[in-house]
Write a protein that holds these residues in place. Structure first.
Motif, short mmCIF file in Angstrom:
data_model
loop_
_atom_site.label_atom_id
_atom_site.label_comp_id
_atom_site.label_asym_id
_atom_site.label_seq_id
_atom_site.Cartn_x
_atom_site.Cartn_y
_atom_site.Cartn_z
N VAL A 23 0.75 -1.15 -0.06
CA VAL A 23 0.00 -0.04 -0.05
C VAL A 23 0.78 1.26 -0.03
CG1 VAL A 23 -0.39 0.21 2.38
CG2 VAL A 23 -1.97 1.03 1.00
N ALA A 24 2.28 1.05 0.18
CA ALA A 24 3.13 2.33 0.26
C ALA A 24 3.05 2.91 -1.32
CB ALA A 24 4.59 2.19 0.71
N VAL A 25 2.78 2.08 -2.22
CA VAL A 25 2.98 2.53 -3.63
C VAL A 25 1.85 3.55 -3.70
CG1 VAL A 25 2.79 1.87 -5.98
CG2 VAL A 25 4.17 0.52 -4.46
N LEU A 26 0.60 3.10 -3.38
CA LEU A 26 -0.65 3.99 -3.26
C LEU A 26 -0.39 5.19 -2.58
CD1 LEU A 26 -3.51 4.43 -4.28
CD2 LEU A 26 -4.15 3.43 -1.84
N LYS A 27 0.42 5.08 -1.46
CA LYS A 27 0.71 6.30 -0.55
C LYS A 27 1.56 7.44 -1.39
CE LYS A 27 3.81 5.97 2.61
NZ LYS A 27 4.27 5.54 3.84
N GLY A 28 2.48 6.81 -2.12
CA GLY A 28 3.12 7.52 -2.63
C GLY A 28 2.38 8.35 -4.08
N LYS A 29 1.60 7.84 -4.61
CA LYS A 29 0.84 8.46 -5.64
C LYS A 29 -0.29 9.33 -4.99
CE LYS A 29 2.91 6.08 -8.64
NZ LYS A 29 3.87 6.87 -9.77
N LEU A 30 -0.75 9.05 -3.80
CA LEU A 30 -1.72 9.82 -3.43
C LEU A 30 -0.94 11.14 -2.69
CD1 LEU A 30 -4.08 7.62 -1.31
CD2 LEU A 30 -4.59 8.75 -3.58
N GLN A 31 0.43 11.00 -2.44
CA GLN A 31 0.83 12.07 -1.78
C GLN A 31 1.33 12.96 -3.17
OE1 GLN A 31 2.04 12.94 1.62
NE2 GLN A 31 2.10 14.76 0.50
N GLU A 32 1.53 12.51 -4.35
CA GLU A 32 1.48 13.30 -5.43
C GLU A 32 0.30 14.12 -5.82
OE1 GLU A 32 2.82 10.90 -8.76
OE2 GLU A 32 4.77 10.23 -7.79
N ILE A 33 -0.72 13.24 -5.54
CA ILE A 33 -2.34 14.13 -5.67
C ILE A 33 -2.38 15.42 -4.76
CG2 ILE A 33 -4.51 13.67 -5.72
CD1 ILE A 33 -3.29 12.18 -8.27
N LEU A 34 -1.89 15.11 -3.65
CA LEU A 34 -2.16 16.11 -2.64
C LEU A 34 -1.17 17.32 -3.19
CD1 LEU A 34 -2.26 14.07 0.83
CD2 LEU A 34 -4.00 15.33 -0.49
N ASP A 35 0.29 16.95 -3.35
CA ASP A 35 1.08 18.05 -3.41
C ASP A 35 0.75 18.73 -4.74
OD1 ASP A 35 2.61 17.00 -1.46
OD2 ASP A 35 4.05 15.81 -2.58
N GLU A 36 0.20 18.08 -5.77
CA GLU A 36 -0.15 18.98 -7.12
C GLU A 36 -1.66 19.27 -6.84
OE1 GLU A 36 0.42 16.17 -10.01
OE2 GLU A 36 2.34 15.42 -9.39
N ASN A 37 -2.24 19.40 -5.84
CA ASN A 37 -3.56 19.70 -5.54
C ASN A 37 -4.46 19.19 -6.69
OD1 ASN A 37 -5.42 21.23 -3.77
ND2 ASN A 37 -5.31 23.09 -5.26
N VAL A 38 -4.36 18.12 -7.06
CA VAL A 38 -5.37 17.31 -8.13
C VAL A 38 -6.66 16.95 -7.35
CG1 VAL A 38 -5.61 15.60 -9.88
CG2 VAL A 38 -3.51 16.60 -9.48
N MET A 39 -7.84 17.57 -7.54
CA MET A 39 -9.19 17.45 -7.19
C MET A 39 -10.19 17.08 -8.06
SD MET A 39 -8.98 20.36 -3.97
CE MET A 39 -9.98 19.55 -2.80
N ASN A 40 -11.13 16.18 -7.69
CA ASN A 40 -12.14 16.19 -8.50
C ASN A 40 -13.30 15.97 -7.66
OD1 ASN A 40 -11.57 14.89 -11.25
ND2 ASN A 40 -10.34 13.46 -10.22
N GLY A 41 -14.43 17.23 -8.09
CA GLY A 41 -15.51 17.22 -7.13
C GLY A 41 -15.08 18.02 -6.00
N GLY A 42 -14.19 18.65 -6.01
CA GLY A 42 -13.73 19.30 -4.72
C GLY A 42 -12.90 18.87 -3.63
N GLU A 43 -12.55 17.32 -4.05
CA GLU A 43 -11.90 16.23 -3.14
C GLU A 43 -10.93 15.50 -3.85
OE1 GLU A 43 -16.04 15.13 -0.58
OE2 GLU A 43 -15.45 13.76 -2.21
#
Length: 339
Positions: free
Chosen positions: A177-197
């Motif tokens: 699950v650390a692989v998913l964690k890395g990708k989600l951290q990218e999402i947060l860092d880049e502020n990639v949101m869908n539907g405001g989330e």
């Protein structure tokens, strides 16, 4: 193996029953939704669970009683309980990242508003398994798109043209699950949101783009607990499964019957009193409740409830409620009184 359970939402679709009790803790067939979900996942995994991480919302809503019940659940499964908080409702991806210290090694992520019945082995060749259910109307769901090797290559939300009939149910396995964690951290860092989330799907799509192998794990039954009507239906179905399994005692030994009949399957909790009453089929009644001069079927009654002179069908009644009347379909929240 770890299980990550985001359950920060208040369950507005299940009001009034979720006004004082978080939706994942509303009982179905005698056990809270989240307890049944986690136990069923553990049964499917067929391996020891070392940690269960729960992501909760505001402590004022998910208080010490909730935390203690979840710790007891983890202990029952021989696992460590980790409690995290999601202070703001910023989406599924954000909720998962609130449990960042626990995001390592093999893990299942499961959202606590659904119940399953399943029997399958995790594919050892897959980097991830997304659990799905075959549905008749895939256009109403998020579905998976498969290639010729039966690998998931795309997630499609409510497709207008046919993609597949395998709907995503909100339970995922990750070999690491650390692989998913890395990708989600990218999402947060880049502020990639869908539907405001921040969404888990955006992290999954990045894993797919990196060539990670995703397979399906198909469940036999998928039962939602989103609102009163479908929660009652889920209660009915679960009682049927439990009766067929024969693994749980559904009627407590402390139940007192006075000129009363129980038509199985039913769950009747500890110290329930039934007087001049017929209960069932498909009724759950929580502990310390008293039912007099009534007929109840297809209903979910919680704890410490008093019911008199009632003919109930498709009813859901919350904790500490008092009901006396001739209504046939009711939805009463906690501590409500009808006389």
């Amino acid at each position: 193996m770890k299980i990550i359970v985001p359950m920060a939402g208040r369950g507005s679709r299940l009001r009034p029953h979720s006004l004082t009790v978080p939706k994942p803790l509303i009982p179905v067939a005698g056990q809270p939704i989240v307890h049944r979900l986690v136990k069923d996942i553990a049964k499917v995994l067929k391996q020891p669970i070392e940690e269960i991480a729960f992501v909760l919302g505001d402590p004022a809503w998910f208080g010490d009683d909730v935390v203690n019940s979840l710790k007891d659940l983890a202990t029952e499964l021989g696992a460590k309980a980790s409690i995290y908080r999601q202070d703001k409702p910023l989406g599924t991806g954000h909720a998962i990242m609130c449990a960042e210290p626990s995001l390592s090694g093999p893990a299942v992520i499961a959202y606590a508003d659904t119940l399953i019945r399943a029997e399958f082995d995790l594919d050892p060749t897959a980097d991830s398994v997304i659990w799905t259910k075959q549905v008749e109307n895939p256009e109403a769901y998020g579905v998976v798109k498969l290639n010729d090797n039966q690998e998931i290559v795309e997630l499609v939300e409510k497709p207008e043209t046919f993609v597949s009939d395998q709907a995503v149910i909100g339970i995922y396995y990750f070999k690491d699950v650390a692989v998913l964690k890395g990708k989600l951290q990218e999402i947060l860092d880049e502020n990639v949101m869908n539907g405001g989330e921040y969404q888990i799907n955006d992290g999954i799509k990045r894993m797919m783009a990196d060539g990670k192998v995703f397979k399906t794990g198909t469940v036999d039954e998928w039962m939602d607990c989103g609102n009163k009507t479908i929660t009652i239906e889920t209660n009915q179905r679960m009682l049927g499964f439990l009766k067929a399994d024969g693994e749980e005692q559904l009627v407590a030994s402390t139940v007192k019957l006075e000129n009363s009949t129980i038509i199985e399957p039913c769950f009747i909790g500890e110290h329930v009193v039934l007087k001049n009453t017929t209960v069932g089929p498909f009724v759950s009644i929580g502990k310390d409740s008293v039912v007099e001069n009534s007929t109840i079927k297809n209903s979910l009654i919680q704890t410490n409830v008093s019911i008199k002179n009632a003919n109930l069908d498709n009813a859901m009644i919350g904790n500490h409620a008092k009901y006396n009347g001739e209504f046939t379909s009711v939805s009463i929240g906690d501590y409500s009184i009808l006389e």
